[in-house]
Design a protein around this motif. Structure first.
Motif, mmCIF file in Angstrom:
data_model
loop_
_atom_site.group_PDB
_atom_site.id
_atom_site.type_symbol
_atom_site.label_atom_id
_atom_site.label_comp_id
_atom_site.label_asym_id
_atom_site.label_seq_id
_atom_site.Cartn_x
_atom_site.Cartn_y
_atom_site.Cartn_z
ATOM 1 N N GLY A 36 57.444 49.940 48.732
ATOM 2 C CA GLY A 36 58.746 50.455 49.091
ATOM 3 C C GLY A 36 58.975 51.997 48.617
ATOM 4 O O GLY A 36 58.708 52.119 47.516
ATOM 5 N N ASP A 37 59.888 52.750 49.414
ATOM 6 C CA ASP A 37 60.132 53.935 48.964
ATOM 7 C C ASP A 37 61.059 53.928 47.629
ATOM 8 O O ASP A 37 61.702 52.695 47.690
ATOM 9 N N ASN A 38 61.472 55.123 47.375
ATOM 10 C CA ASN A 38 62.413 55.109 46.105
ATOM 11 C C ASN A 38 64.029 54.720 46.775
ATOM 12 O O ASN A 38 64.183 55.146 48.023
ATOM 13 N N GLY A 39 64.557 53.826 45.909
ATOM 14 C CA GLY A 39 65.714 53.157 46.535
ATOM 15 C C GLY A 39 65.697 52.201 47.323
ATOM 16 O O GLY A 39 66.734 51.668 47.730
ATOM 17 N N ALA A 40 64.277 51.623 47.606
ATOM 18 C CA ALA A 40 64.116 50.335 48.301
ATOM 19 C C ALA A 40 64.686 49.167 47.749
ATOM 20 O O ALA A 40 65.056 48.154 48.396
ATOM 21 N N GLY A 41 64.713 49.175 46.466
ATOM 22 C CA GLY A 41 65.190 48.069 45.735
ATOM 23 C C GLY A 41 64.174 47.266 44.696
ATOM 24 O O GLY A 41 64.443 46.310 44.193
ATOM 25 N N LYS A 42 63.159 48.183 44.536
ATOM 26 C CA LYS A 42 61.852 47.408 43.774
ATOM 27 C C LYS A 42 62.484 47.216 42.327
ATOM 28 O O LYS A 42 62.036 45.989 41.816
ATOM 29 N N SER A 43 62.933 48.054 41.845
ATOM 30 C CA SER A 43 63.375 47.713 40.457
ATOM 31 C C SER A 43 64.547 46.825 40.277
ATOM 32 O O SER A 43 64.689 45.961 39.228
ATOM 33 N N THR A 44 65.281 46.683 41.135
ATOM 34 C CA THR A 44 66.391 45.555 41.091
ATOM 35 C C THR A 44 65.761 44.220 41.185
ATOM 36 O O THR A 44 65.981 43.236 40.604
ATOM 37 N N LEU A 45 64.776 44.065 42.219
ATOM 38 C CA LEU A 45 63.909 42.989 42.364
ATOM 39 C C LEU A 45 63.415 42.542 41.062
ATOM 40 O O LEU A 45 63.374 41.302 40.685
ATOM 41 N N THR A 201 54.341 48.679 43.772
ATOM 42 C CA THR A 201 53.499 49.820 43.861
ATOM 43 C C THR A 201 54.084 50.842 45.049
ATOM 44 O O THR A 201 54.584 50.225 45.925
ATOM 45 N N HIS A 202 53.822 52.193 44.989
ATOM 46 C CA HIS A 202 53.869 52.850 45.934
ATOM 47 C C HIS A 202 52.787 53.163 46.673
ATOM 48 O O HIS A 202 52.571 53.593 48.036
ATOM 49 N N ASN A 203 51.555 52.441 46.366
ATOM 50 C CA ASN A 203 50.487 52.998 46.918
ATOM 51 C C ASN A 203 49.838 51.894 47.664
ATOM 52 O O ASN A 203 49.131 50.986 47.221
ATOM 53 N N VAL A 216 57.293 44.453 52.130
ATOM 54 C CA VAL A 216 57.748 46.016 52.339
ATOM 55 C C VAL A 216 59.213 45.909 52.238
ATOM 56 O O VAL A 216 60.025 45.452 53.199
ATOM 57 N N LEU A 217 59.694 46.584 51.340
ATOM 58 C CA LEU A 217 61.207 46.834 51.272
ATOM 59 C C LEU A 217 61.797 48.208 51.660
ATOM 60 O O LEU A 217 61.130 49.049 51.458
ATOM 61 N N ARG A 218 62.898 48.049 52.361
ATOM 62 C CA ARG A 218 63.467 49.299 53.015
ATOM 63 C C ARG A 218 65.064 49.413 52.931
ATOM 64 O O ARG A 218 65.530 48.220 53.443
ATOM 65 N N LEU A 219 65.459 50.122 51.957
ATOM 66 C CA LEU A 219 66.801 49.986 51.793
ATOM 67 C C LEU A 219 67.601 48.798 51.520
ATOM 68 O O LEU A 219 68.607 48.453 52.180
ATOM 69 N N GLY A 220 66.627 48.020 50.685
ATOM 70 C CA GLY A 220 67.191 46.732 50.200
ATOM 71 C C GLY A 220 66.924 45.506 50.962
ATOM 72 O O GLY A 220 67.288 44.423 50.514
ATOM 73 N N THR A 221 66.229 45.699 52.165
ATOM 74 C CA THR A 221 66.070 44.600 52.990
ATOM 75 C C THR A 221 64.456 44.615 53.258
ATOM 76 O O THR A 221 63.760 45.412 53.041
ATOM 77 N N VAL A 222 63.795 43.298 53.531
ATOM 78 C CA VAL A 222 62.627 42.937 53.757
ATOM 79 C C VAL A 222 62.334 43.664 55.090
ATOM 80 O O VAL A 222 62.760 43.070 56.286
ATOM 81 N N GLU A 223 61.257 44.719 55.168
ATOM 82 C CA GLU A 223 61.091 45.069 56.490
ATOM 83 C C GLU A 223 59.783 44.538 57.174
ATOM 84 O O GLU A 223 59.665 44.281 58.103
ATOM 85 N N LEU A 224 58.961 43.989 56.145
ATOM 86 C CA LEU A 224 57.719 43.312 56.502
ATOM 87 C C LEU A 224 57.398 42.366 55.375
ATOM 88 O O LEU A 224 57.474 42.498 54.170
#
Ligand code: ADP
Ligand code: ADP
Length: 235
Positions: A36-45, A201-203, A216-224
């Motif tokens: 997920g991109d920055n702000g996706a919620g990875k660190s929060t998770l 990862t970003h990669n 895949v997280l996007r803006l805090g939700t699961v996109e995939l």
């Protein structure tokens, strides 16, 4: 059954929804990649799984039972170890000393009280080898190691002291090609040894090389959310 499971987990910071309705399962012997991109919620998770933050909605289960982590120590006591980019290693100390330095933080065991120095050296060396890492000498200071090798010391230490789940926070982000290879090798070794791995990862290429599942997280939700077989072009 998964070792760790998030069910419909949400987290707000005031009125910012960092995570909404997130499901994630961490299984023994499987690598679960979170992209997920920055702000996706990875660190929060990561913070929720490692006991730094409480989720606001949903459930966190460990071994199928609802778990309540108040501190990172609670997560560690359940065998959930988090390895951050700023590694808890002391650069001037020898590798073997660093290996046992963390033991007061891990499950309250103090085995080094009963081990002599040659024994500690050989335990550190054997655990590193088991994670696919061969060092010239465990007497060298950690500061002389490359980035991937330093992470390997932190990982092997966590595994030796009872980690069942490894949470890896962007472990290849600051590394070059060769050192990223060292990281991907210890991730594969951890899976072989039956650990559950969460690989943030970003990669996408690194994720694809080692992942069994992709979220895949996007803006805090699961996109995939897909198993390897669902994204494999060979299938
Ligand atoms: P990522 O690690 O994928 O970049 P984060 O989990 O850091 O995502 O952030 C997700 C969202 O939550 C972002 O909008 C971020 O600004 C917000 N956020 C993260 N931590 C805090 C905090 N302590 N207070 C307020 N907002 C936060
Ligand atoms: P480190 O990650 O510790 O800097 P590396 O050897 O991985 O060490 O990387 C050093 C630099 O050389 C990085 O910019 C990396 O991208 C590049 N590099 C390393 N190995 C290769 C390779 N096999 N092919 C191309 N570039 C490489």
């Amino acid at each position: 059954a998964p070792i760790v499971e998030l069910r419909a987990v949400g987290k707000s910071y005031g009125n910012i929804h960092a995570l909404r309705d997130v499901d994630l399962a961490v299984h023994a012997g499987r690598v679960s990649c979170v992209l997920g991109d920055n702000g996706a919620g990875k660190s929060t998770l990561i913070k929720i799984i490692s006991g730094l933050h409480r989720h606001t909605t949903g459930e966190l289960l460990v071994d199928g039972e609802p778990a309540r982590f108040s501190t990172p120590r609670d997560a560690l006591d359940r065998g959930i170890a988090t390895v951050y980019q700023d590694l808890a290693t002391v650069t001037l100390m020898p590798v073997w000393r660093n290996f046992f330095l963390g033991s007061e933080l891990t499950r309250g065991r103090w085995p080094f009280q009963r081990l002599d120095i040659p024994r500690m050296r050989s335990v550190a060396d054997a655990e590193l080898r088991a994670m696919g890492i061969v060092l010239d000498d465990v007497d060298q200071p950690v500061g002389s190691l490359s980035g991937g090798q330093r992470q390997s010391v932190a990982i092997a230490r966590a595994v030796h002291f009872g980690a069942r789940v490894l949470i890896l926070d962007e472990p290849t982000a600051a590394l070059g090609v060769k050192q990223s290879g060292v990281v991907l090798r210890y991730v594969a070794a951890a899976r072989e040894r039956g650990l559950g791995v969460v690989f943030i990862t970003h990669n996408p290429h690194h994720a694809y090389l080692v992942g069994d599942h992709f979220t895949v997280l996007r803006l805090g939700t699961v996109e995939l959310s897909a198993d390897r077989a669902d994204v494999d072009l060979d299938h």
